[in-house]
Scaffold this active site. Structure first.
Site, PDB file in Angstrom:
ATOM      1  N   ASP A 185       0.808  -1.209   0.000  1.00 44.94           N
ATOM      2  CA  ASP A 185       0.000   0.000   0.000  1.00 44.94           C
ATOM      3  C   ASP A 185       0.848   1.270   0.000  1.00 44.94           C
ATOM      4  OD1 ASP A 185      -2.243   1.590   0.137  1.00 44.94           O
ATOM      5  OD2 ASP A 185      -2.544   1.328   2.295  1.00 44.94           O
ATOM      6  N   HIS A 186       0.428   2.249  -0.784  1.00 49.52           N
ATOM      7  CA  HIS A 186       1.057   3.569  -0.840  1.00 49.52           C
ATOM      8  C   HIS A 186       2.576   3.484  -1.032  1.00 49.52           C
ATOM      9  CE1 HIS A 186      -2.082   6.572  -0.347  1.00 49.52           C
ATOM     10  NE2 HIS A 186      -2.719   5.702   0.404  1.00 49.52           N
ATOM     11  N   GLU A 294      -3.081  -0.074  -8.551  1.00 50.82           N
ATOM     12  CA  GLU A 294      -3.928   1.054  -8.148  1.00 50.82           C
ATOM     13  C   GLU A 294      -3.103   2.336  -8.218  1.00 50.82           C
ATOM     14  OE1 GLU A 294      -7.051   0.864  -5.272  1.00 50.82           O
ATOM     15  OE2 GLU A 294      -6.030   2.324  -3.990  1.00 50.82           O
ATOM     16  N   LYS A 336      -9.182   9.949   9.410  1.00 44.06           N
ATOM     17  CA  LYS A 336      -9.018   8.599   9.935  1.00 44.06           C
ATOM     18  C   LYS A 336     -10.064   8.289  11.011  1.00 44.06           C
ATOM     19  CE  LYS A 336      -5.293   7.857   7.502  1.00 44.06           C
ATOM     20  NZ  LYS A 336      -5.307   6.903   6.385  1.00 44.06           N
ATOM     21  N   HIS A 369      -9.920   5.830  -0.355  1.00 41.85           N
ATOM     22  CA  HIS A 369      -8.887   5.735   0.673  1.00 41.85           C
ATOM     23  C   HIS A 369      -9.367   6.370   1.979  1.00 41.85           C
ATOM     24  CE1 HIS A 369      -5.132   4.921  -2.017  1.00 41.85           C
ATOM     25  NE2 HIS A 369      -6.170   4.185  -2.344  1.00 41.85           N
TER      26      HIS A 369
END
Length: 513
Positions: A185-186, A294, A336, A369
């Site tokens: 991820d990222h 992605e 978040k 996200h």
């Protein structure tokens, strides 16, 4: 080991075959066999006369192999013979996970490019996958069980091989055979991408933040024109012919490019798009067609303009990049651990345009996200994507683990809350949250039964969401935290399952028939 063998003998597993084997699998899970030991019924697999299953020996989990004759296996571990039974106890290592993948291919992560709806189930602890599997098992959505960023790996003291390993054994424990993904991820550079691929991760979320040029977004028209003249002549010609002064008719909307906006896009994204093409070529070289790429453009301070999204998607398509999903930065705030902040009507108006672009430029999934707990916008997201989406969650499952601690170990929870407050200033440098620690009441006089309320208040919820690194870095808290979750394993799974089911139901994910 001998005690485990005798418990297995007394459990009836020794004669497991045919109808008897089916009956053993049909009982409640886990199957308690005495002295705190467990056998996980859903993991029972009979192959070539050997019974494979996951078990807990009172201290830690192992993979077990049981047979009536000596067992030859590639798994590393220890063996014992008791009462004519041959038992091998294999450690849950990265090497043994690879053996498990070869023997039971459903335990290895796969590309989910062909799946319409995918859910990123970030599991920071390597413990929550059974809860995620149980939440999604009845729905037409595929889980990405192994999902970690480099930041999360650093803060949790894990690595990509370990993330895949943990998911693999838990998939076997649950007997889940419908396919799951693994996401690096990222990621921002080739080195980290290679590490994720080496670990067996089919999905790469490419974060273009560091190769995008954000500055031109604020430049004057004259400055944009001057910088544009410094680009390659072929690129200038392409931008002029394709975008400048052009309008694009998409279902339900029209997107227009002024000359300056087209040139601004070329300056902002040109280098990033070339890098995306390089990464796509790397994935194709390493994994053939079995990968999911992605593109993340959400780590910016302002929402992604429709014209910019269209430019990026069109240029990726022109370069032949196989985009599985794309994450724009949406209007409003996706902070978040809490619900969406912003105007729901405006979100829906802009979101429909992003969906139209995705459909017109290859049909990739729209990726959300910081997508956990955004309950107010889920119906809009599900409706306008037609469920062609990837929802990325992470910290919300960690918070469910903390909730279990609040219910079962109040003294530990109070220590965690105090530690989180001291860690907040450093953690807040890494995450965008609006939490105000001064607004969080002391837990000293809060009854044990009300400690779970800290997971429902915005300030304390975000506090506990982002300070996981500092909490897990405390040796005393870390050891007791994992021990508590181990003791209350089924409660942990249920808490994760219930919370994730709320996500997929509000999205409108259809149930399996």
């Amino acid at each position: 080991m001998e005690k485990v063998a005798r418990l297995v003998m007394s459990s009836g597993l020794a004669g497991a075959a045919g109808n008897q084997f089916a009956a053993l699998k049909a009982g409640p899970d886990p199957w308690i066999v005495g002295e705190g030991r467990r056998i996980y019924r859903r993991s029972l697999r009979l192959r070539d006369g050997i019974l494979y299953f996951m078990g807990f020996d009172g201290t830690e989990k192992h993979l077990y192999l049981l047979g009536t004759s000596p067992i030859r296996t590639d798994f590393t571990g220890i063996s014992a013979t008791v009462g004519g039974l041959h038992l091998c106890q294999a450690e849950l290592s990265t090497e043994n996970a690879r053996v498990l993948h070869a023997l039971f291919p459903f335990t290895a992560p796969v590309s989910l490019r062909q799946r319409i709806t995918t859910i990123g189930c970030g599991d920071r602890l390597g413990l929550a996958s059974p809860g995620h599997i149980r939440a999604l098992r009845g729905f037409d959505a595929a889980p990405v069980l192994a999902q970690q960023s480099v930041r999360e790996l650093t803060l949790t003291r894990r690595d990509f091989p370990g993330v895949v390993r943990d998911a693999s054994f838990l998939v076997f424990q649950e007997g889940y055979e419908d396919g799951y993904g693994a996401d690096g991820d990222h990621l921002k550079n080739i080195r980290d991408i290679d590490l994720a691929i080496d670990a067996g991760m089919p999905m790469i979320t490419l974060d273009l933040t560091e190769v995008m040029a954000a500055e031109p977004a604020d430049w004057s028209e004259s400055r944009v024109d001057a910088a544009f003249q410094g680009l390659d002549a072929g690129l200038r010609s392409h931008v002029g012919d394709t975008y400048e002064g052009k309008q694009f008719a998409l279902p339900g909307c029209r997107i227009a490019f002024s000359a300056v906006e087209a040139r601004r896009c070329a300056l902002m994204y040109g280098r990033a798009l070339d890098f995306a093409a390089e990464v796509d070529a790397r994935l194709r070289e390493r994994r053939g067609s079995q990968y999911d790429l992605e593109i993340s453009i959400d780590e910016t301070t302002t929402p992604t303009l429709p014209a910019h999204h269209l430019f990026i998607a069109s240029e990726l398509q022109r370069r032949g990049v196989a985009v599985t999903s794309m994450a724009p930065r949406f209007v409003g705030e996706f902070q978040k651990g809490i619900d969406y902040i912003g105007d729901l009507g405006e979100f829906e108006r802009q979101f429909t345009v992003h969906c139209a672009i995705a459909r017109a430029r290859g049909g990739y999934k729209i990726s959300i996200h910081s997508g956990s707990d955004k309950f107010s916008v889920y119906p809009v997201i599900g409706r306008h994507t037609g469920m062609r989406l990837h929802l990325k969650t992470a910290g919300t499952s960690w918070l469910q683990a903390v909730r279990v601690v609040s219910r079962t170990n109040p003294s530990l929870f109070r220590r965690m809350l105090a530690r989180a407050l001291s860690c907040f200033p450093d953690a807040a440098k890494l995450y965008h949250v609006a939490a105000d620690p001064s607004a969080i009441p002391s837990a000293d006089r809060v009854p044990d039964s009300e400690l779970g309320n800290y997971l429902d208040r915005k300030d304390s919820r975000q506090l506990l969401h982002i300070t996981y690194g500092g909490l897990l870095d405390d040796p005393g808290i870390r050891a007791e935290f994992f021990a508590t979750l181990g003791t209350h394993e089924e409660l942990h799974y249920s808490a994760v399952q219930e919370h994730m089911e709320r996500h997929v139901r509000l999205l409108g994910v259809p149930q399996k028939h």
